[in-house]
Every structure is written in C-alpha cells, then in structure tokens.
Design an enzyme around this catalytic site. Structure first.
Site, PDB file in Angstrom:
ATOM      1  N   SER A 155       0.869  -1.186   0.000  1.00 11.08           N
ATOM      2  CA  SER A 155       0.000   0.000   0.000  1.00 11.08           C
ATOM      3  C   SER A 155       0.900   1.228   0.000  1.00 11.08           C
ATOM      4  O   SER A 155       2.056   1.154   0.451  1.00 11.08           O
ATOM      5  CB  SER A 155      -0.862   0.003   1.264  1.00 11.08           C
ATOM      6  OG  SER A 155      -1.474   1.262   1.457  1.00 11.08           O
ATOM      7  N   TYR A 180      -2.100  -1.650  10.238  1.00  9.91           N
ATOM      8  CA  TYR A 180      -2.132  -1.810   8.779  1.00  9.91           C
ATOM      9  C   TYR A 180      -0.847  -1.241   8.176  1.00  9.91           C
ATOM     10  O   TYR A 180      -0.152  -1.923   7.421  1.00  9.91           O
ATOM     11  CB  TYR A 180      -3.356  -1.070   8.239  1.00  9.91           C
ATOM     12  CG  TYR A 180      -3.551  -1.097   6.746  1.00  9.91           C
ATOM     13  CD1 TYR A 180      -4.266  -2.123   6.133  1.00  9.91           C
ATOM     14  CD2 TYR A 180      -3.061  -0.078   5.932  1.00  9.91           C
ATOM     15  CE1 TYR A 180      -4.479  -2.139   4.760  1.00  9.91           C
ATOM     16  CE2 TYR A 180      -3.260  -0.077   4.568  1.00  9.91           C
ATOM     17  CZ  TYR A 180      -3.973  -1.114   3.989  1.00  9.91           C
ATOM     18  OH  TYR A 180      -4.175  -1.110   2.624  1.00  9.91           O
TER      19      TYR A 180
HETATM   20  N1  LIG Z   1      -8.652  -0.408  -1.578  1.00 11.38           N
HETATM   21  C1  LIG Z   1      -7.620   0.373  -1.286  1.00 11.38           C
HETATM   22  O1  LIG Z   1      -7.731   1.614  -1.231  1.00 11.38           O
HETATM   23  C2  LIG Z   1      -6.258  -0.252  -1.067  1.00 11.38           C
HETATM   24  C3  LIG Z   1      -5.124   0.581  -1.140  1.00 11.38           C
HETATM   25  C4  LIG Z   1      -3.872   0.007  -0.936  1.00 11.38           C
HETATM   26  C5  LIG Z   1      -3.759  -1.350  -0.683  1.00 11.38           C
HETATM   27  N2  LIG Z   1      -4.864  -2.131  -0.615  1.00 11.38           N
HETATM   28  C6  LIG Z   1      -4.692  -3.569  -0.353  1.00 11.38           C
HETATM   29  O2  LIG Z   1      -5.280  -4.296  -1.412  1.00 11.38           O
HETATM   30  C7  LIG Z   1      -5.579  -5.624  -0.964  1.00 11.38           C
HETATM   31  C8  LIG Z   1      -6.965  -6.021  -1.462  1.00 11.38           C
HETATM   32  O3  LIG Z   1      -7.939  -5.226  -0.821  1.00 11.38           O
HETATM   33  P1  LIG Z   1      -9.199  -4.631  -1.609  1.00 11.38           P
HETATM   34  O4  LIG Z   1      -8.924  -3.209  -1.847  1.00 11.38           O
HETATM   35  O5  LIG Z   1      -9.525  -5.507  -2.770  1.00 11.38           O
HETATM   36  O6  LIG Z   1     -10.321  -4.707  -0.451  1.00 11.38           O
HETATM   37  P2  LIG Z   1     -11.577  -5.687  -0.239  1.00 11.38           P
HETATM   38  O7  LIG Z   1     -11.985  -5.504   1.167  1.00 11.38           O
HETATM   39  O8  LIG Z   1     -12.589  -5.481  -1.304  1.00 11.38           O
HETATM   40  O9  LIG Z   1     -10.954  -7.149  -0.469  1.00 11.38           O
HETATM   41  C9  LIG Z   1     -10.190  -7.811   0.512  1.00 11.38           C
HETATM   42  C10 LIG Z   1     -10.516  -9.292   0.419  1.00 11.38           C
HETATM   43  O10 LIG Z   1      -9.712  -9.996   1.380  1.00 11.38           O
HETATM   44  C11 LIG Z   1     -10.538 -10.924   2.057  1.00 11.38           C
HETATM   45  N3  LIG Z   1      -9.953 -11.202   3.371  1.00 11.38           N
HETATM   46  C12 LIG Z   1      -9.809 -10.335   4.415  1.00 11.38           C
HETATM   47  N4  LIG Z   1      -9.293 -10.955   5.478  1.00 11.38           N
HETATM   48  C13 LIG Z   1      -9.072 -12.242   5.098  1.00 11.38           C
HETATM   49  C14 LIG Z   1      -8.534 -13.369   5.769  1.00 11.38           C
HETATM   50  N5  LIG Z   1      -8.158 -13.300   7.048  1.00 11.38           N
HETATM   51  N6  LIG Z   1      -8.422 -14.515   5.070  1.00 11.38           N
HETATM   52  C15 LIG Z   1      -8.820 -14.598   3.790  1.00 11.38           C
HETATM   53  N7  LIG Z   1      -9.364 -13.581   3.111  1.00 11.38           N
HETATM   54  C16 LIG Z   1      -9.478 -12.401   3.759  1.00 11.38           C
HETATM   55  C17 LIG Z   1     -11.894 -10.233   2.140  1.00 11.38           C
HETATM   56  O11 LIG Z   1     -12.963 -11.121   2.421  1.00 11.38           O
HETATM   57  C18 LIG Z   1     -11.973  -9.584   0.766  1.00 11.38           C
HETATM   58  O12 LIG Z   1     -12.517 -10.463  -0.188  1.00 11.38           O
HETATM   59  C19 LIG Z   1      -5.407  -5.591   0.551  1.00 11.38           C
HETATM   60  O13 LIG Z   1      -4.169  -6.165   0.902  1.00 11.38           O
HETATM   61  C20 LIG Z   1      -5.388  -4.110   0.864  1.00 11.38           C
HETATM   62  O14 LIG Z   1      -4.678  -3.812   2.044  1.00 11.38           O
HETATM   63  C21 LIG Z   1      -6.110  -1.610  -0.800  1.00 11.38           C
END
Ligand SMILES: NC(=O)c1ccc[n+]([C@@H]2O[C@H](COP(=O)([O-])OP(=O)(O)OC[C@H]3O[C@@H](n4cnc5c(N)ncnc54)[C@H](O)[C@@H]3O)[C@@H](O)[C@H]2O)c1
Length: 297
Positions: A155, A180
């Site tokens: 991130s 985080y």
């Molecule tokens: N959306 C943003 O702004 C953003 C920015 C930077 C980084 N990220 C990173 O991107 C990645 C994906 O997130 P996203 O944006 O798609 O969000 P999201 O919440 O839509 O998806 C996250 C997914 O991870 C699953 N998950 C969470 N905890 C879990 C666990 N313990 N075991 C198995 N599955 C689990 C959730 O059920 C969900 O399907 C994450 O690592 C997040 O930190 C997101």
C-alpha cells in the site's frame, strides 16, 4: 496468440471481490487456471463485512467465463493449515503451482471505539497472513522446480514516512490503521529478504503499492472521514472524499480501479518481468512524488 499466463496456475488470497477478483479474472483471460480463496466470514474487530461464499462463487463464474478452470476454497490467511489444505485441493485438480498473489487484507479503523488490540488484529491478517500464504505456497513452487512468481500487495501506507507515529489524521487512523501501515511497511523488507533466499530456485518475489482503490476497503466506514477530518462522520460523502483524494495525488485522478492494479500484478506474475525480483513498485497516481515526506508536508 498465447496469453501471458498460458500454462500457469495462480493462487490468489482475498479473491472473493475487489482486487483479488480482478487478478483472478485478468490472469484467467491471459490463460491461467486459478485457485481462489477467501475467508467468507466476518472478522469481529473489523467494522466492515468480508466477502461471502456467494462472492467467491461469482469469482469462479467469472473465471470460467474466461474459459479457464477455478478451484475455490474457504480459508483464513491467519491459519496456515487452512491455506495449505485449500492449496493442496487446488493443485490436485489444476496441476503444479506457478504463481502466488498474497492479496487479502483488512483496514480495521474502528473510528467510534478504537481498541489497542486493533493493532494486532490488523497485523494478524495484513502481515502474518501474507507470511502464511508464502509459507504454504513455497514448498509447492520448490517441488514443481520451475521457479515462479510471488506478488505481495502492499500500500502507499508502506511508503509514507512516519505513518504509524504521525498525528496527521490522514495517516494515523488509530491502532487498526497503525497496524495496517506497520504491516505494509514490514512487508517491503520481507519481500527483499525472501527475494534473496528464493532467487537461487528461480522464484521471484515483488511487492506493489496501490493508492486508494475503489473497493469495499476504500468505501468502508471511516475512510472518507480520514481524508476529510473537517467534516462530521455522518455528513461526509464519496464526493467529499473524491476532492481530498484528488489532492492526495499528483495525477488528477481520485482513485484506482481494481483492474488498474491487476494490470501491474499481471506484469509481475508473467514472464515479461522474469528479470525482476525484490522490487517495491508504487501504483500511486503520483502520490509519492507529490508528498515525499507524507501528506501535506
Ligand atoms: N482499496 C484500497 O484503497 C487499497 C489501497 C492500498 C492497498 N490495498 C490492499 O489491497 C488488498 C486487497 O484489498 P481490496 O482493496 O480488494 O479490499 P476488499 O476488502 O474489497 O478485499 C479484501 C478481500 O480480502 C478478504 N480477506 C480479508 N481478510 C481475510 C482473511 N483473514 N483470510 C482470507 N481472506 C481475507 C476479504 O474477504 C476480501 O474479499 C489488501 O491487501 C489491501 O490492504 C487496498
């Protein structure tokens, strides 16, 4: 023309929705078969819901629509045994593993009632969950003997200086947000470490750093207000957030879509990046060139 992932088998965590689903669909379009896992149940301390089994089934449907096979599994990345079992099921059906996307993550802001242990809850998923994913997968990559590619999702929170100690409300976000950021920061060093140890086996490890991405995580309660501390929680809208999120970036764009991140991850997963390992790549709309010392500085 053969796709860029022809003959590959990709293991993707957090594949029920968001970025994980986008990785599954794009990599399937490029020829990969997919092992897609998600927790499919909520995490008590996390204020927004996780993906459901129906969400994961929809990912499978979308992969199959691309003409590829998909094995789905309910597994919590905090539990290495569950990951190992889901992975073994997938490999038994689809063949040797070649690719890993350690993508699952949570951002437990708990704006109303932050608890010190929110820090641990974030670390359990965002750091330990990634280590568990890699630990479950590497024996299979080594056994297959053909190298492989591991892509970790970081991130911009990993790159912003002093994220865990700043008093700037845009980067502090309480114990859950600090956990985080600390996890994502720690993953940069972990990526470099594992890249060195796995390089002799031809296994590559790289990390990507998305900025705000239009998924459940970004649209969960609390995030808009982190960017708009001038507004009350009840009144802040996505349009209010949009203005602040544009200002967060050098490029005049408020956020990424999951498909944008999937293109970068595809590159790192595919043989097009076969000479790259240990890299830490922002996909940040110019956030880091605009704020090299942190937002507003
Ligand atoms: N959306 C943003 O702004 C953003 C920015 C930077 C980084 N990220 C990173 O991107 C990645 C994906 O997130 P996203 O944006 O798609 O969000 P999201 O919440 O839509 O998806 C996250 C997914 O991870 C699953 N998950 C969470 N905890 C879990 C666990 N313990 N075991 C198995 N599955 C689990 C959730 O059920 C969900 O399907 C994450 O690592 C997040 O930190 C997101």
């Amino acid at each position: 023309m053969a796709g860029r992932m022809q003959g590959k088998v990709s293991f993707i965590t957090g594949a029920g929705r968001g970025q994980g689903r986008a990785h599954a669909v794009l990599q399937a379009r490029e020829g990969a078969d997919i092992i897609a896992i998600d927790i499919c149940e909520d995490i008590d301390s996390n204020p927004y819901p996780m993906a459901s089994w129906d969400d994961l089934a929809e990912t499978r449907r979308l992969v199959e629509q691309e003409g590829r096979r998909c094995v789905v599994g309910k597994a919590d990345v905090r539990d290495r045994g569950q990951l190992a079992a889901a992975l073994a099921d997938g490999i038994a059906e689809l063949g040797p593993l070649t690719n890993v996307m350690a993508n699952a993550g949570i951002l437990p802001l708990a704006m109303g009632d932050p608890q010190p242990m929110d820090f641990h809850d974030a670390v359990d998923v965002d750091l330990i969950g990634v280590l568990n994913t890699v630990a479950a997968a590497v024996p299979h990559l080594l056994a297959a003997g053909g190298g492989g590619s591991i892509v970790i999702t970081g991130s911009t929170a990993a790159l912003i200086p002093n994220t865990t100690s700043s008093t700037d409300p845009r980067v502090i976000m309480g114990p859950g947000g600090a956990g985080y950021s600390w996890s994502k920061q720690t993953l940069v060093g972990y990526t470099r470490e594992m890249a060195q140890h796995l390089a002799p086996s031809g296994i590559r490890v790289n990390i990507v750093h998305p900025t705000n991405c239009n998924t459940h995580l970004m649209n969960a309660e609390g995030i808009y207000q982190v960017f708009r501390p001038d507004l009350e929680a009840e009144e802040v809208t996505k349009d209010d957030f949009r203005l602040a999120s544009v200002a967060y970036h050098a490029l005049p764009t408020p956020w990424l879509e999951s498909e944008d991140v999937a293109e970068l991850v595809l590159f790192l997963a595919s043989d097009a990046s076969k000479h790259m390992t240990g890299t830490s790549i922002p996909i940040d709309l110019g956030c880091m060139v605009k704020w090299p010392n942190g937002p507003g500085q």
